[in-house]
Motif scaffolding. Structure first.
Motif, PDB file in Angstrom:
ATOM      1  N   VAL A   1       0.847  -1.201   0.000  1.00  0.00           N
ATOM      2  CA  VAL A   1       0.000   0.000   0.000  1.00  0.00           C
ATOM      3  C   VAL A   1       0.881   1.249   0.000  1.00  0.00           C
ATOM      4  CG1 VAL A   1      -1.665   1.340   1.361  1.00  0.00           C
ATOM      5  CG2 VAL A   1      -2.012  -1.106   1.043  1.00  0.00           C
ATOM      6  N   ASN A   2       1.928   1.260   0.827  1.00  0.00           N
ATOM      7  CA  ASN A   2       2.851   2.397   0.867  1.00  0.00           C
ATOM      8  C   ASN A   2       3.509   2.618  -0.496  1.00  0.00           C
ATOM      9  OD1 ASN A   2       2.334   2.792   3.580  1.00  0.00           O
ATOM     10  ND2 ASN A   2       4.126   1.653   4.250  1.00  0.00           N
ATOM     11  N   VAL A   3       3.939   1.531  -1.125  1.00  0.00           N
ATOM     12  CA  VAL A   3       4.584   1.622  -2.431  1.00  0.00           C
ATOM     13  C   VAL A   3       3.621   2.221  -3.449  1.00  0.00           C
ATOM     14  CG1 VAL A   3       5.476   0.246  -4.367  1.00  0.00           C
ATOM     15  CG2 VAL A   3       6.222  -0.256  -2.037  1.00  0.00           C
ATOM     16  N   MET A   4       2.377   1.742  -3.437  1.00  0.00           N
ATOM     17  CA  MET A   4       1.399   2.209  -4.415  1.00  0.00           C
ATOM     18  C   MET A   4       1.026   3.685  -4.185  1.00  0.00           C
ATOM     19  SD  MET A   4      -0.858  -1.203  -4.711  1.00  0.00           S
ATOM     20  CE  MET A   4      -1.258  -1.522  -6.414  1.00  0.00           C
ATOM     21  N   VAL A   5       0.976   4.108  -2.934  1.00  0.00           N
ATOM     22  CA  VAL A   5       0.705   5.519  -2.632  1.00  0.00           C
ATOM     23  C   VAL A   5       1.856   6.376  -3.158  1.00  0.00           C
ATOM     24  CG1 VAL A   5       0.550   7.213  -0.762  1.00  0.00           C
ATOM     25  CG2 VAL A   5      -0.815   5.132  -0.663  1.00  0.00           C
ATOM     26  N   ASP A   6       3.084   5.983  -2.838  1.00  0.00           N
ATOM     27  CA  ASP A   6       4.244   6.751  -3.288  1.00  0.00           C
ATOM     28  C   ASP A   6       4.350   6.771  -4.809  1.00  0.00           C
ATOM     29  OD1 ASP A   6       4.865   7.333  -0.692  1.00  0.00           O
ATOM     30  OD2 ASP A   6       6.582   5.972  -0.552  1.00  0.00           O
ATOM     31  N   LEU A   7       4.095   5.624  -5.453  1.00  0.00           N
ATOM     32  CA  LEU A   7       4.132   5.583  -6.913  1.00  0.00           C
ATOM     33  C   LEU A   7       3.081   6.501  -7.514  1.00  0.00           C
ATOM     34  CD1 LEU A   7       4.730   1.827  -7.842  1.00  0.00           C
ATOM     35  CD2 LEU A   7       6.166   3.784  -8.425  1.00  0.00           C
TER      36      LEU A   7
ATOM     37  N   ILE B   1       1.834   9.237  -6.234  1.00  0.00           N
ATOM     38  CA  ILE B   1       2.257  10.631  -6.049  1.00  0.00           C
ATOM     39  C   ILE B   1       3.358  10.996  -7.041  1.00  0.00           C
ATOM     40  CG2 ILE B   1       3.409  12.220  -4.460  1.00  0.00           C
ATOM     41  CD1 ILE B   1       1.878  10.762  -2.195  1.00  0.00           C
ATOM     42  N   LEU B   2       4.353  10.130  -7.166  1.00  0.00           N
ATOM     43  CA  LEU B   2       5.453  10.435  -8.081  1.00  0.00           C
ATOM     44  C   LEU B   2       5.002  10.432  -9.543  1.00  0.00           C
ATOM     45  CD1 LEU B   2       8.481   8.628  -6.426  1.00  0.00           C
ATOM     46  CD2 LEU B   2       8.161  11.062  -6.766  1.00  0.00           C
ATOM     47  N   GLU B   3       4.100   9.537  -9.899  1.00  0.00           N
ATOM     48  CA  GLU B   3       3.580   9.529 -11.267  1.00  0.00           C
ATOM     49  C   GLU B   3       2.771  10.793 -11.545  1.00  0.00           C
ATOM     50  OE1 GLU B   3       4.111   7.408 -13.876  1.00  0.00           O
ATOM     51  OE2 GLU B   3       5.571   6.367 -12.621  1.00  0.00           O
ATOM     52  N   ALA B   4       2.028  11.267 -10.549  1.00  0.00           N
ATOM     53  CA  ALA B   4       1.267  12.509 -10.715  1.00  0.00           C
ATOM     54  C   ALA B   4       2.222  13.680 -10.915  1.00  0.00           C
ATOM     55  CB  ALA B   4       0.369  12.747  -9.513  1.00  0.00           C
ATOM     56  N   ILE B   5       3.296  13.718 -10.146  1.00  0.00           N
ATOM     57  CA  ILE B   5       4.300  14.779 -10.309  1.00  0.00           C
ATOM     58  C   ILE B   5       4.908  14.693 -11.701  1.00  0.00           C
ATOM     59  CG2 ILE B   5       6.582  15.574  -9.553  1.00  0.00           C
ATOM     60  CD1 ILE B   5       5.766  14.702  -6.703  1.00  0.00           C
ATOM     61  N   LYS B   6       5.184  13.478 -12.142  1.00  0.00           N
ATOM     62  CA  LYS B   6       5.797  13.279 -13.456  1.00  0.00           C
ATOM     63  C   LYS B   6       4.927  13.858 -14.575  1.00  0.00           C
ATOM     64  CE  LYS B   6       7.194   9.460 -16.466  1.00  0.00           C
ATOM     65  NZ  LYS B   6       7.303   8.008 -16.549  1.00  0.00           N
TER      66      LYS B   6
ATOM     67  N   LEU C   1     -10.049  -3.490  -1.080  1.00  0.00           N
ATOM     68  CA  LEU C   1      -9.791  -2.860   0.222  1.00  0.00           C
ATOM     69  C   LEU C   1      -8.447  -2.133   0.233  1.00  0.00           C
ATOM     70  CD1 LEU C   1     -11.072  -5.662   2.644  1.00  0.00           C
ATOM     71  CD2 LEU C   1     -12.190  -3.502   2.082  1.00  0.00           C
ATOM     72  N   MET C   2      -7.459  -2.729  -0.425  1.00  0.00           N
ATOM     73  CA  MET C   2      -6.153  -2.070  -0.516  1.00  0.00           C
ATOM     74  C   MET C   2      -6.288  -0.739  -1.255  1.00  0.00           C
ATOM     75  SD  MET C   2      -3.550  -5.227  -1.387  1.00  0.00           S
ATOM     76  CE  MET C   2      -2.169  -4.166  -1.768  1.00  0.00           C
ATOM     77  N   PHE C   3      -7.039  -0.742  -2.354  1.00  0.00           N
ATOM     78  CA  PHE C   3      -7.198   0.491  -3.117  1.00  0.00           C
ATOM     79  C   PHE C   3      -8.015   1.525  -2.361  1.00  0.00           C
ATOM     80  CE2 PHE C   3      -5.312  -1.510  -6.745  1.00  0.00           C
ATOM     81  CZ  PHE C   3      -4.751  -0.434  -7.411  1.00  0.00           C
ATOM     82  N   GLU C   4      -8.949   1.088  -1.552  1.00  0.00           N
ATOM     83  CA  GLU C   4      -9.689   2.037  -0.719  1.00  0.00           C
ATOM     84  C   GLU C   4      -8.750   2.719   0.271  1.00  0.00           C
ATOM     85  OE1 GLU C   4     -12.945  -0.220   0.903  1.00  0.00           O
ATOM     86  OE2 GLU C   4     -14.018  -0.237  -1.016  1.00  0.00           O
ATOM     87  N   GLN C   5      -7.826   1.951   0.838  1.00  0.00           N
ATOM     88  CA  GLN C   5      -6.822   2.531   1.741  1.00  0.00           C
ATOM     89  C   GLN C   5      -5.943   3.537   0.991  1.00  0.00           C
ATOM     90  OE1 GLN C   5      -4.436  -0.633   3.296  1.00  0.00           O
ATOM     91  NE2 GLN C   5      -5.902  -1.198   4.888  1.00  0.00           N
ATOM     92  N   ILE C   6      -5.552   3.175  -0.212  1.00  0.00           N
ATOM     93  CA  ILE C   6      -4.704   4.060  -1.021  1.00  0.00           C
ATOM     94  C   ILE C   6      -5.429   5.364  -1.308  1.00  0.00           C
ATOM     95  CG2 ILE C   6      -3.638   4.323  -3.307  1.00  0.00           C
ATOM     96  CD1 ILE C   6      -3.122   1.231  -3.165  1.00  0.00           C
ATOM     97  N   VAL C   7      -6.692   5.274  -1.704  1.00  0.00           N
ATOM     98  CA  VAL C   7      -7.475   6.471  -2.026  1.00  0.00           C
ATOM     99  C   VAL C   7      -7.640   7.351  -0.796  1.00  0.00           C
ATOM    100  CG1 VAL C   7      -9.774   7.278  -2.714  1.00  0.00           C
ATOM    101  CG2 VAL C   7      -8.660   5.457  -4.003  1.00  0.00           C
ATOM    102  N   LYS C   8      -7.910   6.752   0.356  1.00  0.00           N
ATOM    103  CA  LYS C   8      -8.050   7.529   1.588  1.00  0.00           C
ATOM    104  C   LYS C   8      -6.762   8.272   1.922  1.00  0.00           C
ATOM    105  CE  LYS C   8     -11.561   4.733   3.902  1.00  0.00           C
ATOM    106  NZ  LYS C   8     -11.814   3.776   4.989  1.00  0.00           N
ATOM    107  N   ARG C   9      -5.644   7.593   1.780  1.00  0.00           N
ATOM    108  CA  ARG C   9      -4.363   8.230   2.103  1.00  0.00           C
ATOM    109  C   ARG C   9      -4.030   9.335   1.110  1.00  0.00           C
ATOM    110  NH1 ARG C   9      -0.127   3.743   3.467  1.00  0.00           N
ATOM    111  NH2 ARG C   9       1.223   5.559   3.392  1.00  0.00           N
ATOM    112  N   LEU C  10      -4.326   9.099  -0.168  1.00  0.00           N
ATOM    113  CA  LEU C  10      -4.072  10.134  -1.169  1.00  0.00           C
ATOM    114  C   LEU C  10      -4.970  11.339  -0.944  1.00  0.00           C
ATOM    115  CD1 LEU C  10      -3.581   7.993  -4.398  1.00  0.00           C
ATOM    116  CD2 LEU C  10      -1.825   9.287  -3.164  1.00  0.00           C
TER     117      LEU C  10
ATOM    118  N   LYS D   1      -3.783  15.089  -0.192  1.00  0.00           N
ATOM    119  CA  LYS D   1      -4.246  16.179  -1.045  1.00  0.00           C
ATOM    120  C   LYS D   1      -4.798  17.318  -0.194  1.00  0.00           C
ATOM    121  CE  LYS D   1      -7.394  17.228  -4.852  1.00  0.00           C
ATOM    122  NZ  LYS D   1      -7.869  18.472  -4.323  1.00  0.00           N
ATOM    123  N   LYS D   2      -5.586  16.981   0.822  1.00  0.00           N
ATOM    124  CA  LYS D   2      -6.122  18.015   1.710  1.00  0.00           C
ATOM    125  C   LYS D   2      -4.990  18.760   2.417  1.00  0.00           C
ATOM    126  CE  LYS D   2     -10.570  15.829   2.598  1.00  0.00           C
ATOM    127  NZ  LYS D   2     -11.390  15.117   3.566  1.00  0.00           N
ATOM    128  N   SER D   3      -4.007  18.020   2.852  1.00  0.00           N
ATOM    129  CA  SER D   3      -2.868  18.631   3.529  1.00  0.00           C
ATOM    130  C   SER D   3      -2.110  19.558   2.578  1.00  0.00           C
ATOM    131  CB  SER D   3      -1.937  17.539   4.046  1.00  0.00           C
ATOM    132  OG  SER D   3      -0.783  18.080   4.596  1.00  0.00           O
TER     133      SER D   3
END
Length: 141
Positions: free
Chosen positions: A35-41, A43-48, A93-102, A106-108
């Motif tokens: 989940v951490n890897v997918m969140v970081d990926l 974010i970095l893909e969005a920056i890219k 469920l993993m993707f729901e966690q990813i979306v919540k963290r993203l 984003k709010k932050s």
């Protein structure tokens, strides 16, 4: 005889459905790390795609950076991803966690951007007061 064959076929079908479609890889990435890897990926893909020059300036490949950060390789990630994806409900469920963290990130980030805007333009953050003189209409001249 026909009923027996039908029963055996149905029984075989139920038993085969309970088997894992994908075997667990030898070096499975733990679910929390995945989940951490997918969140970081993400974010970095969005920056890219939003600002490619920022990653090009530092010659950063987002995937290679993440693989080094989590000490995994691309094959290990791919096999782990296929393994987790084979269980639809768990993967969802993993993707729901990813979306919540993203969303939380984003709010932050949005609040930090708004704070910076207020610092740069303090006039915009305050309500503009009218500069015209007010006339008291309750008094009769």
């Amino acid at each position: 005889m026909g009923k027996t064959i039908t029963f055996i076929l149905i029984l075989t079908l139920f038993i085969s459905c309970k088997e894992e479609l994908v075997q667990k890889p030898d070096r499975l990435v733990e679910k929390d790390v995945m989940v951490n890897v997918m969140v970081d990926l993400s974010i970095l893909e969005a920056i890219k795609y939003q600002n490619p020059a920022s990653l090009d300036t530092f010659k950063i490949n987002p995937r290679d950076f993440i693989y080094k950060k989590y000490k995994i390789d691309s094959l290990q990630f791919a096999k782990s991803n296929v393994y987790y994806a084979s269980d639809y409900e768990d993967y969802k469920l993993m993707f729901e966690q990813i979306v919540k963290r993203l969303d939380a990130k984003k709010k932050s980030a949005d609040s930090l951007v708004n704070l910076e805007k207020k610092k740069k333009n303090p006039i915009l953050s305050k309500k503009k007061k009218s500069t015209l003189p007010t006339r008291d209409t309750t008094k009769l001249d």
